[in-house]
Enzyme design. Structure first.
Site, PDB file in Angstrom:
ATOM      1  N   LYS A 155       0.865  -1.187   0.000  1.00 61.82           N
ATOM      2  CA  LYS A 155       0.000   0.000   0.000  1.00 61.82           C
ATOM      3  C   LYS A 155       0.893   1.226   0.000  1.00 61.82           C
ATOM      4  CE  LYS A 155      -4.426   0.920   0.229  1.00 61.82           C
ATOM      5  NZ  LYS A 155      -5.587   0.100  -0.180  1.00 61.82           N
ATOM      6  N   ASP A 189      -6.916   4.262  -4.576  1.00 59.85           N
ATOM      7  CA  ASP A 189      -7.608   4.112  -3.290  1.00 59.85           C
ATOM      8  C   ASP A 189      -8.261   5.482  -3.074  1.00 59.85           C
ATOM      9  OD1 ASP A 189      -7.724   2.155  -0.820  1.00 59.85           O
ATOM     10  OD2 ASP A 189      -7.376   4.110   0.070  1.00 59.85           O
ATOM     11  N   PHE A 242     -19.475   8.741  -0.754  1.00 58.36           N
ATOM     12  CA  PHE A 242     -20.149   8.962  -2.045  1.00 58.36           C
ATOM     13  C   PHE A 242     -19.147   8.826  -3.198  1.00 58.36           C
ATOM     14  CE2 PHE A 242     -18.636  13.263  -3.147  1.00 58.36           C
ATOM     15  CZ  PHE A 242     -18.181  13.730  -1.913  1.00 58.36           C
TER      16      PHE A 242
HETATM   17  O1  2IT Z   1      -8.082  -1.473  -0.750  1.00 54.69           O
HETATM   18  C1  2IT Z   1      -7.977  -1.992  -1.883  1.00 54.69           C
HETATM   19  O2  2IT Z   1      -8.077  -3.201  -2.046  1.00 54.69           O
HETATM   20  C2  2IT Z   1      -7.723  -1.099  -3.021  1.00 54.69           C
HETATM   21  N1  2IT Z   1      -7.654   0.106  -2.822  1.00 54.69           N
HETATM   22  C3  2IT Z   1      -7.531  -1.661  -4.387  1.00 54.69           C
HETATM   23  C4  2IT Z   1      -6.130  -2.133  -4.574  1.00 54.69           C
HETATM   24  C5  2IT Z   1      -5.789  -2.574  -5.981  1.00 54.69           C
HETATM   25  O3  2IT Z   1      -4.607  -2.903  -6.171  1.00 54.69           O
HETATM   26  O4  2IT Z   1      -6.642  -2.613  -6.859  1.00 54.69           O
END
Ligand code: 2IT
Length: 444
Positions: free
Chosen positions: A126, A166, A238
């Site tokens: 992440k 994200d 939203f």
């Molecule tokens: O929290 C998640 O799973 C995402 N933000 C998507 C992550 C992704 O690599 O598609």
């Protein structure tokens, strides 16, 4: 809690002071996998859990850029490469002022188990920045993304680490990030997912998190001999995720009566349908981060400064951010007779709320419910590797199969008597595959 778990958590907290969200995420997993961990001496000897809570790598970097007034601004960028036991690091980028190391470590840790549940070969990662897009021009967002990618590009790659969106990172940001990566590396590869469909993106990726969540909720309801049709739902947020959820619930004959923003929530007794769903996209594109204009546009009720959990509904679906539903909210939902709460946001409920709802109603955690998003990212990676694109139906069919598999895994590892403990099911199901892969690969 047993003393071994307390000792484990104390040692973790001493090594990672102040990372409260990370501690919360680890504690939930450790509590639920402890029996499995104890029952397997090979896991203990190899210190699998101790290794799992230490990210393989954390990169933190300066992101300098010039705003429209010609002033220099400095943000902080991050990429947490948490676990690559079952595939390249995979997970989104979050651009939001609340972003810090604790939040990205919690998200990267969760992502490892979520990605394992999807059945696809993806490790956990992440990243993001404390950049605040509110009130910024399109050019400012582009310059920020370019500066962010100039550094990030050293650390990622289609076989190494594949970021996506994200909160605060959607199609526009992925475009600017991809353009800069391609320019620096002179390579057109699937290094990011959530790309535009003209340049390697997968159909259904924008809808995937929301659609997948509703497919998962359908399986939960079937387990209780119920269905989406005729049920009322409260949704928070939203953005992209809430949008996909509302769209799919409408298709299946359910009714969504709330959405929300940092400013408060909308209650629309008629249901959020038709042009109102498209309006959610318009609201998001304004970069203002408020939901109240919906009330003026459609004559619905706006409740300032409150959360939608005070309203009576059959099913509540948090779709905004971590810890957005606390113990008080959970008590209110239960008092109003809620039948189910499914987290669509990552760790959308506090530990106390999740515990209470598991006891008193039916509850499922984000890492199972929202895994459809990263699953379709995985399918985007497959299509990029093949240099081919599947049709909408092909992707959607695969997403449905994956969500059913995740639900089956939760039932296999979490069924106790008549009820399914989805937290237990998702954590143990996700853990075993990663743990066994780590054992196979030795002490690395
Ligand atoms: O929290 C998640 O799973 C995402 N933000 C998507 C992550 C992704 O690599 O598609």
């Amino acid at each position: 809690m047993n003393t071994e778990i307390i000792e484990f958590m104390e040692a973790l907290k001493a090594r990672t002071p102040g990372e409260s969200e990370f501690h919360q995420a680890v504690e939930e997993v450790v509590e639920t996998v402890w029996d499995v961990y104890n029952a397997n001496p090979r896991y203990k000897k190899a210190k699998i859990l101790e290794r799992m809570v230490e990210p393989e790598r954390v990169v933190m970097f300066r992101v300098p850029w010039v705003n429209d007034r010609g002033e220099v601004e400095i943000n902080r960028g991050y990429r947490v490469e948490f676990n690559s036991a079952i595939g390249p690091y995979k997970g989104g980028l979050r651009f939001h002022p609340s972003v810090n190391l604790s939040i990205l470590k919690f998200l990267g840790f969760e992502q490892t188990f979520k990605n394992s549940l999807t059945t696809l070969p993806m490790g956990g990662g992440k990243g993001g920045s404390d950049f605040n897009a509110k009130g910024r021009s399109d050019n400012e967002i582009m310059r920020f993304c370019q500066s962010f990618m100039t550094e990030l590009s050293r650390h990622i790659g289609p076989n190494t680490d594949v970021p996506a969106g994200d909160i605060g990172v959607g199609g526009r940001e992925i475009g600017y990030l991809f353009g800069q990566y391609k320019r620096i590396r002179n390579e057109f590869t699937g290094v990011l997912t959530g790309k535009g469909t003209n340049w390697g993106g997968s159909l259904i990726r924008p809808e995937a998190t929301g659609f997948g969540a509703v497919y998962f909720v359908e399986h939960m309801l079937h387990e209780m001999k119920k269905e989406v049709k005729g049920m009322t739902f409260s949704v928070s947020g939203f953005g992209n995720v809430a949008w996909g959820v509302v769209k799919k619930i409408n298709e299946l004959g359910g009714k969504v009566v709330t959405i929300s923003g940092p400013d408060g929530y909308i209650y629309d007794a008629e249901g959020i349908t038709g042009e109102k769903v498209d309006y959610m996209l318009e609201l998001r594109a304004t970069n203002n981060d408020i939901v109240s204009p919906y009330a003026e546009e459609f004559g619905a009720e706006f409740v300032a400064g409150k959360k939608p959990w005070e309203r009576k509904v059959d099913v509540a679906l948090p779709c905004a951010c971590e810890n957005e539903l606390n113990e008080e909210d959970a008590k209110q939902l239960i008092a109003n007779g809620v039948q189910m709460v499914a987290e669509v946001s990552n760790m959308g409920c506090t530990a106390e709320a999740a515990f209470l709802m598991t006891e008193k109603t039916v509850f499922a955690p984000g890492k199972a419910v929202n895994a459809g998003g990263v699953a379709v990212s995985g399918l985007e990676m497959s299509q990029n590797s093949m240099r081919y694109s599947w049709t909408e139906k092909e992707v959607d069919d695969r997403l449905r199969i994956i969500m059913k598999d995740i639900h089956d895994t939760c039932v296999r590892y979490g069924k106790k008597g008549e009820k399914v403990n989805y937290i237990q099911g998702a954590n143990v199901g996700g853990f075993v595959k990663v743990a066994d892969s780590m054992l196979d690969q030795g002490v690395v």
